[in-house]
Design a protein around this motif. Structure first.
Motif: not given
Length: 409
Positions: A273-274, A280-286
């Motif tokens: 999960q981590h 997901l956070r990296d994908r959102s940032r990109r």
């Protein structure tokens, strides 16, 4: 009767085959025990072909059985079933094969148990207890996990250790019960109902290690199956190994192949999960950065357009266009007014030339009778004393006709 033969006088195959057939036919009907394999049902054929195998000596015997006899067994007629058959041995001389013509089949031992379980499974399935529509999804992260298992069993250790390894903060409420024998069903049902009443227990796991079919029979008990179906909390079945299939697997909301698999299903892996959150956070940032770059390029393109690069230039151009249109409009209006003025002067001149007033200006007068307003055109038409109205260039005045001058007549 013994047959006499020698190398010089051998017996033909038909004689031996006929003798074997005669001897086999004298055996009569016999009861034979074995394990069923190679069950062949051919459409439109009233006979079913089977093989009866001796699992100890690895010897097999072909069986022929009427379809009606096989259908009477129902679900118990499956590969691997232990049965006792009653039939008459027969030898076919043309093929040289031995077969047993069966007239009755009785399940034996595990075969009988399997038949009974299969029949119960059919009844419960018909009631809808195994329907996929009634199965509930497990919560993503349960507040507490109820565990029903044997005392100090390997199944308990597998569930607890693997669940805590995946999610260290998981809370497990354990109920230790008998998992085989005559007391198992009652204790499992009591533990299930107890955990189902505890607030915060979001999922219940029923776990047991492997064992023989007889050892796992409590988990196919009808009372337990109905208790699981009536539970308000989702239930996970983790009985035996992957190849074991007690009826509890069919009614449970989730079937785990092993207790370890059950632990993987009830709680998420914190490391996974981590990693998922990080991805997901990296994908959102990109995605946000790409969107910002796209908008920046769009703004740069807009700023590079002439209308935004020098907005006064476009205003000057539009101002010149407005001035030109205004001048053109003014010229058109003046031309229209000049033409109208010339036409008006021409019409006025024509009107003055044709108007009676112009005649009056030259010294003429217009005489009308006061009585009826008719114009006097002939002096003979006027009598002495007639009231008249005389109009000259300067206006009108009344007059009275006097006596007519004879010389003017």
């Amino acid at each position: 009767m013994a047959l006499t033969s020698s190398p010089e006088q051998p017996l033909p195959v038909r004689t031996i085959s006929r003798a074997i057939g005669d001897w086999v036919n004298r055996l009569g009907r016999v009861w034979v025990e074995g394990q069923l394999t190679e069950i062949v049902r051919r459409p439109g054929l009233a006979t079913v072909f089977l093989t009866l195998r001796d699992p100890v000596a690895d010897v097999s015997l072909r069986l022929t059985c009427p379809r009606a006899v096989c259908e009477a067994i129902g679900a118990g007629l499956v590969d691997g079933a232990r049965v006792v058959v009653w039939g008459k041995p027969s030898f076919h001389p043309t093929r040289g094969t031995l077969a047993l013509a069966v007239v009755e089949i009785r399940p034996l031992g595990a075969g009988a148990l399997l038949a009974r379980l299969e029949q119960l499974r059919g009844v419960l399935a018909a009631e809808g207890l195994f329907a996929a529509a009634r199965k509930r999804r497990l919560p993503f992260l349960p507040q507490a996990v109820g565990l029903i298992t044997g005392r100090a069993s390997a199944a308990e250790r597998d569930v607890v250790e693997n669940a805590r390894r995946r999610w260290p903060a998981v809370r497990i409420v354990t109920r230790e019960v008998a998992v085989q024998g005559p007391l198992a069903v009652g204790q499992v049902i009591d533990a299930l109902r107890d955990l189902d009443r505890i607030p915060g227990v979001d999922v219940i796991v029923i776990a047991r290690g492997g064992g023989s079919m007889e050892d796992l029979l409590p988990f196919s008990d009808e009372a337990l199956i109905r208790a699981v179906a009536a539970a308000g909390t989702p239930v996970v079945s983790a009985i035996g190994h992957e190849q074991d299939a007690p009826l509890l697997d069919f009614v449970a909301d989730v079937r785990a192949s092993t207790p370890t698999d059950a632990a993987k299903r009830i709680v998420p892996d914190v490391a996974e999960q981590h990693a998922l959150v990080t991805a997901l956070r990296d994908r959102s940032r990109r995605i946000v950065e790409q969107r910002l770059k796209h908008e920046e390029r769009g703004l740069a393109d807009l700023r590079g357009r002439p209308v935004l690069a020098a907005p006064g230039r476009e205003l000057d151009r539009q101002s010149e266009s407005v001035n030109e249109l205004r001048s053109r409009g003014l010229r058109c209006v003046m031309q229209i007014l000049a033409g109208a003025e010339r036409e008006l002067a021409h019409t006025s001149a024509q009107l003055r030339a044709l108007s009676p007033a112009a005649t009056l200006d030259r010294g003429y007068a217009l005489v009308r009778r006061t009585a009826d307003g008719s114009i006097v055109r002939d002096p003979a038409g006027v009598d002495t004393g007639d009231e008249l109205v005389i109009r000259v260039a300067g206006g009108s005045f009344p007059a009275t006709a006097g006596a007519r001058d004879p010389q003017s007549v």
